[in-house]
Enzyme design. Structure first.
Site, PDB file in Angstrom:
ATOM      1  N   PRO A   1       0.823  -1.216   0.000  1.00  0.00           N
ATOM      2  CA  PRO A   1       0.000   0.000   0.000  1.00  0.00           C
ATOM      3  C   PRO A   1       0.854   1.263   0.000  1.00  0.00           C
ATOM      4  O   PRO A   1       1.978   1.253   0.525  1.00  0.00           O
ATOM      5  CB  PRO A   1      -0.793  -0.101   1.314  1.00  0.00           C
ATOM      6  CG  PRO A   1      -0.078  -1.099   2.153  1.00  0.00           C
ATOM      7  CD  PRO A   1       0.706  -1.990   1.240  1.00  0.00           C
ATOM      8  N   ASP A   2       0.339   2.328  -0.614  1.00  0.00           N
ATOM      9  CA  ASP A   2       1.063   3.604  -0.508  1.00  0.00           C
ATOM     10  C   ASP A   2       0.636   4.275   0.799  1.00  0.00           C
ATOM     11  O   ASP A   2      -0.068   3.686   1.616  1.00  0.00           O
ATOM     12  CB  ASP A   2       0.857   4.478  -1.746  1.00  0.00           C
ATOM     13  CG  ASP A   2      -0.589   4.866  -1.976  1.00  0.00           C
ATOM     14  OD1 ASP A   2      -1.401   4.702  -1.062  1.00  0.00           O
ATOM     15  OD2 ASP A   2      -0.909   5.345  -3.084  1.00  0.00           O
ATOM     16  N   PHE A   3       1.072   5.504   0.995  1.00  0.00           N
ATOM     17  CA  PHE A   3       0.771   6.168   2.266  1.00  0.00           C
ATOM     18  C   PHE A   3      -0.533   6.952   2.229  1.00  0.00           C
ATOM     19  O   PHE A   3      -1.297   6.930   3.171  1.00  0.00           O
ATOM     20  CB  PHE A   3       1.912   7.136   2.619  1.00  0.00           C
ATOM     21  CG  PHE A   3       3.064   6.472   3.323  1.00  0.00           C
ATOM     22  CD1 PHE A   3       3.002   5.134   3.677  1.00  0.00           C
ATOM     23  CD2 PHE A   3       4.201   7.191   3.645  1.00  0.00           C
ATOM     24  CE1 PHE A   3       4.051   4.519   4.344  1.00  0.00           C
ATOM     25  CE2 PHE A   3       5.257   6.591   4.313  1.00  0.00           C
ATOM     26  CZ  PHE A   3       5.193   5.254   4.654  1.00  0.00           C
ATOM     27  N   ARG A   4      -0.752   7.665   1.100  1.00  0.00           N
ATOM     28  CA  ARG A   4      -1.802   8.671   1.139  1.00  0.00           C
ATOM     29  C   ARG A   4      -3.082   8.323   0.396  1.00  0.00           C
ATOM     30  O   ARG A   4      -4.065   9.036   0.518  1.00  0.00           O
ATOM     31  CB  ARG A   4      -1.248  10.004   0.616  1.00  0.00           C
ATOM     32  CG  ARG A   4      -0.257  10.591   1.568  1.00  0.00           C
ATOM     33  CD  ARG A   4       0.407  11.846   1.064  1.00  0.00           C
ATOM     34  NE  ARG A   4       1.393  12.285   2.039  1.00  0.00           N
ATOM     35  CZ  ARG A   4       2.582  11.733   2.202  1.00  0.00           C
ATOM     36  NH1 ARG A   4       2.956  10.719   1.422  1.00  0.00           N
ATOM     37  NH2 ARG A   4       3.414  12.151   3.121  1.00  0.00           N
TER      38      ARG A   4
ATOM     39  N   ASN B   1      11.181   4.801  -2.434  1.00  0.00           N
ATOM     40  CA  ASN B   1      10.721   3.523  -1.885  1.00  0.00           C
ATOM     41  C   ASN B   1      11.832   2.780  -1.166  1.00  0.00           C
ATOM     42  O   ASN B   1      13.011   2.939  -1.463  1.00  0.00           O
ATOM     43  CB  ASN B   1      10.136   2.654  -3.003  1.00  0.00           C
ATOM     44  CG  ASN B   1       8.873   3.258  -3.561  1.00  0.00           C
ATOM     45  OD1 ASN B   1       8.306   4.149  -2.935  1.00  0.00           O
ATOM     46  ND2 ASN B   1       8.437   2.790  -4.703  1.00  0.00           N
TER      47      ASN B   1
ATOM     48  N   ASP C   1      11.514  -0.640  -0.818  1.00  0.00           N
ATOM     49  CA  ASP C   1      11.139  -2.043  -1.026  1.00  0.00           C
ATOM     50  C   ASP C   1      12.119  -2.850  -1.876  1.00  0.00           C
ATOM     51  O   ASP C   1      11.947  -4.046  -2.053  1.00  0.00           O
ATOM     52  CB  ASP C   1       9.725  -2.121  -1.629  1.00  0.00           C
ATOM     53  CG  ASP C   1       9.585  -1.293  -2.908  1.00  0.00           C
ATOM     54  OD1 ASP C   1      10.574  -1.116  -3.650  1.00  0.00           O
ATOM     55  OD2 ASP C   1       8.459  -0.815  -3.171  1.00  0.00           O
TER      56      ASP C   1
ATOM     57  N   HIS D   1      15.396   7.013   0.870  1.00  0.00           N
ATOM     58  CA  HIS D   1      14.920   6.683   2.214  1.00  0.00           C
ATOM     59  C   HIS D   1      15.432   5.327   2.705  1.00  0.00           C
ATOM     60  O   HIS D   1      14.839   4.729   3.592  1.00  0.00           O
ATOM     61  CB  HIS D   1      13.381   6.720   2.238  1.00  0.00           C
ATOM     62  CG  HIS D   1      12.834   8.079   1.895  1.00  0.00           C
ATOM     63  ND1 HIS D   1      11.582   8.291   1.372  1.00  0.00           N
ATOM     64  CD2 HIS D   1      13.388   9.313   1.992  1.00  0.00           C
ATOM     65  CE1 HIS D   1      11.392   9.592   1.167  1.00  0.00           C
ATOM     66  NE2 HIS D   1      12.469  10.223   1.522  1.00  0.00           N
TER      67      HIS D   1
HETATM   68  P1  NAD Z   1       2.336   8.577  -1.507  1.00  0.00           P
HETATM   69  O1  NAD Z   1       1.717   7.443  -0.769  1.00  0.00           O
HETATM   70  O2  NAD Z   1       2.333   9.901  -0.887  1.00  0.00           O
HETATM   71  O3  NAD Z   1       1.691   8.718  -2.951  1.00  0.00           O
HETATM   72  C1  NAD Z   1       1.615   7.683  -3.868  1.00  0.00           C
HETATM   73  C2  NAD Z   1       1.055   8.239  -5.174  1.00  0.00           C
HETATM   74  O4  NAD Z   1       1.003   7.171  -6.101  1.00  0.00           O
HETATM   75  C3  NAD Z   1      -0.367   8.793  -5.046  1.00  0.00           C
HETATM   76  O5  NAD Z   1      -0.416  10.049  -5.668  1.00  0.00           O
HETATM   77  C4  NAD Z   1      -1.247   7.776  -5.789  1.00  0.00           C
HETATM   78  O6  NAD Z   1      -2.304   8.388  -6.497  1.00  0.00           O
HETATM   79  C5  NAD Z   1      -0.258   7.177  -6.766  1.00  0.00           C
HETATM   80  N1  NAD Z   1      -0.516   5.788  -7.120  1.00  0.00           N
HETATM   81  C6  NAD Z   1      -0.919   4.767  -6.324  1.00  0.00           C
HETATM   82  N2  NAD Z   1      -0.971   3.630  -7.029  1.00  0.00           N
HETATM   83  C7  NAD Z   1      -0.606   3.914  -8.293  1.00  0.00           C
HETATM   84  C8  NAD Z   1      -0.455   3.155  -9.478  1.00  0.00           C
HETATM   85  N3  NAD Z   1      -0.714   1.843  -9.512  1.00  0.00           N
HETATM   86  N4  NAD Z   1      -0.039   3.789 -10.599  1.00  0.00           N
HETATM   87  C9  NAD Z   1       0.210   5.144 -10.606  1.00  0.00           C
HETATM   88  N5  NAD Z   1       0.082   5.907  -9.501  1.00  0.00           N
HETATM   89  C10 NAD Z   1      -0.307   5.306  -8.352  1.00  0.00           C
HETATM   90  O7  NAD Z   1       3.812   8.110  -1.836  1.00  0.00           O
HETATM   91  P2  NAD Z   1       5.123   8.924  -2.053  1.00  0.00           P
HETATM   92  O8  NAD Z   1       4.871  10.197  -2.774  1.00  0.00           O
HETATM   93  O9  NAD Z   1       6.065   7.950  -2.577  1.00  0.00           O
HETATM   94  O10 NAD Z   1       5.590   9.353  -0.591  1.00  0.00           O
HETATM   95  C11 NAD Z   1       5.353   8.654   0.551  1.00  0.00           C
HETATM   96  C12 NAD Z   1       6.572   8.143   1.294  1.00  0.00           C
HETATM   97  O11 NAD Z   1       6.246   6.845   1.648  1.00  0.00           O
HETATM   98  C13 NAD Z   1       7.819   7.996   0.512  1.00  0.00           C
HETATM   99  O12 NAD Z   1       8.735   8.752   1.169  1.00  0.00           O
HETATM  100  C14 NAD Z   1       8.231   6.521   0.614  1.00  0.00           C
HETATM  101  O13 NAD Z   1       9.467   6.413   1.268  1.00  0.00           O
HETATM  102  C15 NAD Z   1       7.269   5.901   1.544  1.00  0.00           C
HETATM  103  N6  NAD Z   1       6.632   4.648   1.117  1.00  0.00           N
HETATM  104  C16 NAD Z   1       7.324   3.683   0.481  1.00  0.00           C
HETATM  105  C17 NAD Z   1       6.682   2.516   0.103  1.00  0.00           C
HETATM  106  C18 NAD Z   1       7.470   1.454  -0.613  1.00  0.00           C
HETATM  107  O14 NAD Z   1       8.664   1.353  -0.413  1.00  0.00           O
HETATM  108  N7  NAD Z   1       6.851   0.699  -1.508  1.00  0.00           N
HETATM  109  C19 NAD Z   1       5.333   2.334   0.372  1.00  0.00           C
HETATM  110  C20 NAD Z   1       4.643   3.339   1.061  1.00  0.00           C
HETATM  111  C21 NAD Z   1       5.302   4.509   1.428  1.00  0.00           C
END
Ligand code: NAD
Length: 261
Positions: free
Chosen positions: A38-41, A108, A110, A127
């Protein structure tokens, strides 16, 4: 986004890639949601379930309850050891094989770009990554898999086996500085590129979000592939509102077709 409109934008991005001499790909949590992380927002994202205030560096080192919550969050699916790269990660790796990738700058943690085949020295992880856990007292490092096994056996706050110090995933927490050399090199690559492609980031987390600003400042073209809007959409040559996996696979297919003529 209408299919025809998407076709046109994919074609434009393919041309931008073919005409570029130095292309940087910048990724955020959105590039990995199709891998099940999952993403964060986004709705249902990490911050719908946890309070970001609980996850500062200060809280982690000063409060055992903060550590317990953080390890629990990791255990509940954020440890991401089982996640696999998705078509977006593979497409980026393919662009590297085609000789079109200067580097990936990622927010990321991951490690999926490397798993997809992008060489380690071309991935700048702003990060950190979750492959390692580090002792804050003696510096001993443990592979994440080892610590995960302890969590799975019921330990709530794993500590250092050597000195009983505090263990911390080797990633950047809120309130902690970014790894200096990585940040410097990423900044320099952002300044030097002529094409900067953002994939799956809200572009609101700083200093990471300075990277596309640096690139644009020096005249690079900007492409944004993201499901929701970002503060830099107005400065982009192309904005694609589609899933990263589909969009990037199609971009690479188009690039390959054009190379073959
Ligand atoms: P965010 O959660 O703030 O935003 C993610 C963005 O990706 C959103 O705008 C969303 O609309 C978009 N999105 C989601 N799924 C998508 C898809 N399949 N295709 C295209 N767009 C998609 O994430 P961020 O801006 O990367 O910042 C959040 C912080 O969270 C980062 O600093 C990161 O380090 C950390 N994070 C990392 C992971 C990971 O390593 N996978 C996961 C969650 C958060």
């Amino acid at each position: 986004m209408a299919p025809q409109e998407l076709d046109t934008l994919i074609d434009q991005v393919a041309d931008l890639i073919l005409n570029s001499r130095r292309m940087v790909v910048f990724t955020g949590a959105g590039v990995s949601t199709e891998s099940g992380i999952p993403d964060f927002r986004s709705p249902g994202g990490i911050w719908d379930r946890y309070d970001p205030e609980d996850f500062t560096y200060q809280k982690f080192i000063s409060d055992p309850e903060g550590r317990r919550k953080r390890w629990q969050m990791f255990k509940e699916g954020y440890l991401i050891t089982e996640a696999k790269p998705n078509p977006a990660h593979y497409a980026i790796a393919e662009l590297d094989r085609l000789g079109k990738l200067d580097c990936v700058i990622t927010q990321n943690i991951d490690y999926l770009h490397q798993r997809a085949g992008v060489p380690d020295d071309k991935v700048f992880e702003l990060h950190g990554n979750t492959q390692w856990v580090v002792c804050l007292s003696c510096g001993q490092r443990y592979p994440l898999t080892q610590i995960k096994a302890r969590l799975d056996q019921g330990e709530e706050i794993p500590d250092c086996e050597a000195c009983r110090g505090i263990l911390k995933p080797d990633i950047v927490f809120f309130g902690e500085s970014l790894p200096r050399e990585v940040l410097q090199e990423a900044t320099s690559r952002a300044y030097q590129c002529d094409l900067f492609i953002v994939i799956g980031s809200t572009l609101v987390v700083y200093p990471a979000a300075y990277m596309p600003e640096y690139a644009v400042e020096r005249g690079a073209k900007l492409v944004i592939i993201n499901l929701s809007s970002t503060p830099l959409d107005g400065q982009a040559t192309v904005v694609i509102r589609a899933k990263a996996g589909e969009a990037m696979s199609r971009v690479v297919k188009r690039v390959t077709e054009k190379i073959k003529g």
